[in-house]
Design a protein around this motif. Structure first.
Motif, PDB file in Angstrom:
ATOM      1  N   LEU A   1      19.478   7.014 -20.933  1.00  0.00           N
ATOM      2  CA  LEU A   1      18.226   7.532 -20.379  1.00  0.00           C
ATOM      3  C   LEU A   1      18.037   7.062 -18.944  1.00  0.00           C
ATOM      4  N   PRO A   2      17.386   7.880 -18.101  1.00  0.00           N
ATOM      5  CA  PRO A   2      17.064   7.427 -16.731  1.00  0.00           C
ATOM      6  C   PRO A   2      16.092   6.244 -16.785  1.00  0.00           C
ATOM      7  N   GLN A   3      16.207   5.342 -15.823  1.00  0.00           N
ATOM      8  CA  GLN A   3      15.285   4.213 -15.729  1.00  0.00           C
ATOM      9  C   GLN A   3      14.871   4.023 -14.271  1.00  0.00           C
TER      10      GLN A   3
ATOM     11  N   SER B   1      24.557   6.861 -12.312  1.00  0.00           N
ATOM     12  CA  SER B   1      24.405   6.942 -10.855  1.00  0.00           C
ATOM     13  C   SER B   1      23.123   6.197 -10.487  1.00  0.00           C
ATOM     14  N   VAL B   2      23.204   5.383  -9.447  1.00  0.00           N
ATOM     15  CA  VAL B   2      22.057   4.570  -9.045  1.00  0.00           C
ATOM     16  C   VAL B   2      21.719   4.839  -7.590  1.00  0.00           C
ATOM     17  N   VAL B   3      20.433   5.029  -7.300  1.00  0.00           N
ATOM     18  CA  VAL B   3      19.959   5.140  -5.920  1.00  0.00           C
ATOM     19  C   VAL B   3      18.924   4.050  -5.683  1.00  0.00           C
ATOM     20  N   LEU B   4      19.106   3.290  -4.627  1.00  0.00           N
ATOM     21  CA  LEU B   4      18.155   2.260  -4.241  1.00  0.00           C
ATOM     22  C   LEU B   4      17.495   2.687  -2.943  1.00  0.00           C
ATOM     23  N   ARG B   5      16.191   2.885  -2.971  1.00  0.00           N
ATOM     24  CA  ARG B   5      15.439   3.215  -1.749  1.00  0.00           C
ATOM     25  C   ARG B   5      14.953   1.925  -1.115  1.00  0.00           C
ATOM     26  N   ILE B   6      15.289   1.736   0.165  1.00  0.00           N
ATOM     27  CA  ILE B   6      14.960   0.496   0.862  1.00  0.00           C
ATOM     28  C   ILE B   6      13.647   0.668   1.614  1.00  0.00           C
ATOM     29  N   LEU B   7      12.677  -0.173   1.287  1.00  0.00           N
ATOM     30  CA  LEU B   7      11.404  -0.192   2.015  1.00  0.00           C
ATOM     31  C   LEU B   7      11.327  -1.514   2.757  1.00  0.00           C
ATOM     32  N   ASP B   8      11.710  -1.486   4.027  1.00  0.00           N
ATOM     33  CA  ASP B   8      11.706  -2.696   4.857  1.00  0.00           C
ATOM     34  C   ASP B   8      10.342  -2.796   5.524  1.00  0.00           C
ATOM     35  N   ARG B   9       9.489  -3.668   5.000  1.00  0.00           N
ATOM     36  CA  ARG B   9       8.122  -3.763   5.509  1.00  0.00           C
ATOM     37  C   ARG B   9       8.074  -4.272   6.939  1.00  0.00           C
ATOM     38  N   SER B  10       9.126  -4.985   7.381  1.00  0.00           N
ATOM     39  CA  SER B  10       9.129  -5.499   8.762  1.00  0.00           C
ATOM     40  C   SER B  10       9.388  -4.391   9.765  1.00  0.00           C
ATOM     41  N   ASN B  11       9.952  -3.254   9.308  1.00  0.00           N
ATOM     42  CA  ASN B  11      10.278  -2.158  10.219  1.00  0.00           C
ATOM     43  C   ASN B  11       9.250  -1.032  10.183  1.00  0.00           C
ATOM     44  N   LEU B  12       8.154  -1.246   9.449  1.00  0.00           N
ATOM     45  CA  LEU B  12       7.157  -0.186   9.346  1.00  0.00           C
ATOM     46  C   LEU B  12       6.452   0.013  10.682  1.00  0.00           C
ATOM     47  N   ALA B  13       6.342   1.260  11.091  1.00  0.00           N
ATOM     48  CA  ALA B  13       5.629   1.569  12.333  1.00  0.00           C
ATOM     49  C   ALA B  13       4.406   2.403  11.979  1.00  0.00           C
ATOM     50  N   LEU B  14       3.446   1.774  11.285  1.00  0.00           N
ATOM     51  CA  LEU B  14       2.250   2.506  10.854  1.00  0.00           C
ATOM     52  C   LEU B  14       1.257   2.564  12.009  1.00  0.00           C
ATOM     53  N   ASP B  15       1.647   3.310  13.028  1.00  0.00           N
ATOM     54  CA  ASP B  15       0.850   3.410  14.246  1.00  0.00           C
ATOM     55  C   ASP B  15       0.957   4.846  14.743  1.00  0.00           C
ATOM     56  N   LEU B  16      -0.183   5.521  14.828  1.00  0.00           N
ATOM     57  CA  LEU B  16      -0.180   6.931  15.260  1.00  0.00           C
ATOM     58  C   LEU B  16       0.485   7.104  16.615  1.00  0.00           C
ATOM     59  N   GLU B  17       0.362   6.093  17.484  1.00  0.00           N
ATOM     60  CA  GLU B  17       0.926   6.196  18.831  1.00  0.00           C
ATOM     61  C   GLU B  17       2.451   6.270  18.802  1.00  0.00           C
TER      62      GLU B  17
ATOM     63  N   ASP C   1      16.846  -2.389 -18.639  1.00  0.00           N
ATOM     64  CA  ASP C   1      17.616  -2.606 -19.862  1.00  0.00           C
ATOM     65  C   ASP C   1      19.074  -2.237 -19.590  1.00  0.00           C
ATOM     66  N   ILE C   2      19.947  -3.240 -19.523  1.00  0.00           N
ATOM     67  CA  ILE C   2      21.349  -2.942 -19.174  1.00  0.00           C
ATOM     68  C   ILE C   2      22.096  -2.305 -20.336  1.00  0.00           C
ATOM     69  N   ALA C   3      21.564  -2.442 -21.547  1.00  0.00           N
ATOM     70  CA  ALA C   3      22.235  -1.835 -22.700  1.00  0.00           C
ATOM     71  C   ALA C   3      21.918  -0.346 -22.819  1.00  0.00           C
ATOM     72  N   GLU C   4      20.838   0.112 -22.179  1.00  0.00           N
ATOM     73  CA  GLU C   4      20.437   1.519 -22.242  1.00  0.00           C
ATOM     74  C   GLU C   4      21.089   2.294 -21.099  1.00  0.00           C
ATOM     75  N   THR C   5      22.081   3.124 -21.457  1.00  0.00           N
ATOM     76  CA  THR C   5      22.794   3.904 -20.438  1.00  0.00           C
ATOM     77  C   THR C   5      22.620   5.410 -20.664  1.00  0.00           C
TER      78      THR C   5
ATOM     79  N   VAL D   1      14.538   1.234  -7.439  1.00  0.00           N
ATOM     80  CA  VAL D   1      15.792   1.526  -8.133  1.00  0.00           C
ATOM     81  C   VAL D   1      15.591   2.689  -9.098  1.00  0.00           C
ATOM     82  N   SER D   2      16.500   3.652  -9.044  1.00  0.00           N
ATOM     83  CA  SER D   2      16.475   4.787  -9.967  1.00  0.00           C
ATOM     84  C   SER D   2      17.871   4.978 -10.548  1.00  0.00           C
TER      85      SER D   2
END
Length: 565
Positions: free
Chosen positions: A250-252, A279-295, A244-248, A269-270
């Motif tokens: 409250l946190p969203q 204040s806005v923080v965007l956390r980037i989750l790049d699925r192509s860079n995930l290294a879900l490998d124990l090794e 909601d761009i009109a709501e400034t 987005v927070s």
């Protein structure tokens, strides 16, 4: 689409014979390598021939970039960051349709990405070019492209938005969709993704609008955009995240899904109201860079074996602990990925769900509507799971149900926020859980931190000062014969001397001795001392080994770990 086999196309081009194709097909059965690359490796066709054949196979036009002269006004339509991120080259523009060269005919979603980045262009058309030619053309035509962001900011600095500070909704929407604002935000997002940033911070202050990236755990500030664009840029983020761009007041929280160069990117987005705007923080989750490998997480060989034995237990509680952003969820998902098979039922509950686990049941906890971790976990037990992941144990109710789950034959993985492995036991006791229940169910605790890796491109040996060694509680005598390294800073690491991160682990495996201490409500110091006597390597010890291996620096280990002597 012609759907012709690639070998048939090469035959029609007069480059190979039927015998060559059969030989390549036989090799393909052995190695699984693409037939085109096999023919290139055999010297029968060139990379350019391969690109030409792939274009024909997809029914697209091929362009030889070495024989094309691109007008400067066409080059100006796509900035350097966009061209490099998407690996495209603009070729022609007739006022409505922009023709671009792409290196991958199987990934035309790049045209959708360009529509997002260039809303002023009506239509796009793709031609296929050789990948190396595309890279070379980008280097040639965008020689001064690194100043791209500065030029854009200089340009939008004088682009006045028709905004007088009013909170009129129509005006907010108009500002959010203004050309300079869209271009600026697109540039910020693309540059952050290209630079492997984990977070983007948009922070309005009284006289300044700051933009900062967090790369490898450290914040870096980029050239600040004009202060008068702050409200419009933040509104643009909120529009993209369906907030909601009109709501400034409250946190969203929201989410933006992008596709950059064929790779899916999630932005969490927070927003947070402050004295001078949101204040806005965007956390980037790049699925192509995930290294879900124990090794690939950074376990040493002896640690990896012990960790695999620990997580393979049929029941009990296993905790991963550390501060926010230390990679706890990545470690646990790597465990789940390795265990993920048709005969294993995996259920997770998180807030938010960070990774997609194909074949796993993932539940989003939503405390704002009363769906807590404890509620989710209670319902999960009725779903016949084999392995359970709980995002975080943060209250007594969740801890109690986790204990009940483990006592009824389930393995429960979860996280906590504590400084090291032994102190997690004290933390669970503080929640109100009985010592005998902890002793009966806790199988192990892994504390972890992320230290920056030395950039391999500018890695340089050096002799540490006595002060540096003192910070590690070492002497020159103890380190005699060992080599130390640091990164001088280069183009590859943006002058930081670091590129990527490595995990430091402290693994406390709960044995009978520790169970007795837990039953008797032993202090954290007593637990730590006993665990070290039984072979536990502390975070500081793990960091020292990575220093001696030339992976990280003294500065990083001192920053991320504390002495426990």
């Amino acid at each position: 689409m012609t759907h012709k086999p690639l070998g048939q196309i090469f035959k029609e081009m007069g480059l190979v014979t039927e015998y060559d194709i059969q030989q390549a097909l036989a090799k393909q059965k052995e190695t699984g390598e693409a037939i085109g690359q096999i023919l290139v490796g055999n010297g029968l066709v060139t990379e350019v021939d391969l690109s030409r054949a792939l274009a024909e196979q997809k029914g697209m036009e091929f362009v030889d970039l070495e024989k094309v002269e691109i007008p400067p006004e066409v080059i100006d339509l796509i900035d350097h960051t966009t061209a490099e991120t998407f690996q495209v080259m603009p070729l022609e523009f007739d006022g409505s349709t922009l023709v671009v060269a792409v290196s991958r005919p199987d990934n035309l979603s790049v045209l959708d990405d360009l529509r997002f980045s260039l809303p002023e262009v009506s239509n796009f058309k793709a031609k296929v070019a050789n990948e190396e030619q595309v890279k070379k053309a980008i280097e040639t035509y965008y020689q001064d492209g690194r100043s791209n962001m500065d030029e854009l900011l200089a340009g939008v600095g004088t682009a006045a938005l028709e905004s007088d500070g009013a909170t009129d909704l129509a005006q907010l929407e108009a500002d959010a969709n203004a050309g300079p604002v869209v271009k600026l935000l697109n540039m910020v997002l693309l540059q952050a993704i290209r630079d492997r940033a984990a977070d983007i911070h948009l922070e309005p202050f009284e006289h300044e609008f700051k933009v900062r990236y967090r790369v490898d755990g450290v914040l870096y500030e980029m050239m600040p955009p004009p202060i008068h664009l702050a409200r419009a840029v933040i509104s643009r983020v909120k529009v993209m995240a369906s907030l909601d761009i009109a709501e400034t007041r409250l946190p969203q929280d929201g989410r933006i899904e992008l596709n950059v160069g064929g790779n899916p990117i999630d932005l969490r987005v927070s927003t947070l109201p402050t004295m001078y705007g949101e204040s806005v923080v965007l956390r980037i989750l790049d699925r192509s860079n995930l290294a879900l490998d124990l090794e690939k997480l950074g376990f040493r060989p002896d640690e990896l074996g012990a960790f695999r034995d620990l997580v393979a237990k049929p029941n009990g509680i296993i905790l991963v602990t550390g501060p926010t952003g230390s990679g706890k969820t990545t470690t646990l998902y790597s465990v789940l990925m390795e265990a993920n098979s048709v005969d294993v039922k995996i259920i997770t509950t998180e807030d938010p769900v960070e990774y997609d686990l194909e074949g796993g049941v993932q539940v989003q906890a939503q405390e704002e509507i009363g769906l807590t971790f404890a509620d989710c976990l209670r319902s999960i037990l009725r779903q016949d799971p084999d392995k359970i992941l709980v995002g975080e144990i943060r209250d007594l109710e969740t801890a109690q149900i986790a204990v009940e789950s483990s006592l009824t034959g389930h393995i429960v993985y979860s996280t906590m926020h504590t400084n090291d492995a032994p102190s997690s036991v004290t933390r669970i006791l503080d929640l109100g859980l009985e010592p005998f229940l902890i002793a009966a169910t806790l199988e192990g605790v892994i504390a972890q931190r992320l230290a920056r890796r030395i950039c391999l491109n500018c890695k340089t040996p050096y002799d540490p000062t006595d002060q540096e060694l003192y910070e590690l509680e070492l002497t020159a005598t103890e380190t005699q014969g060992r080599e130390f390294y640091f990164g001088k800073g280069c183009k590859s690491c943006n002058g930081t001397g670091y590129k990527g991160r490595v995990a430091l682990f402290e693994m406390m495996i709960v044995n009978d001795r520790l169970r007795d201490l837990i039953m008797n409500s032993a202090s954290t110091a007593e637990l730590r001392s006993a665990a070290r006597e039984d072979g536990m390597r502390t975070l500081r010890d793990s960091g020292l080994l990575h220093i001696y291996d030339g992976i990280t620096t003294i500065e990083e280990v001192v920053r991320e770990t504390i002495s426990t002597v």
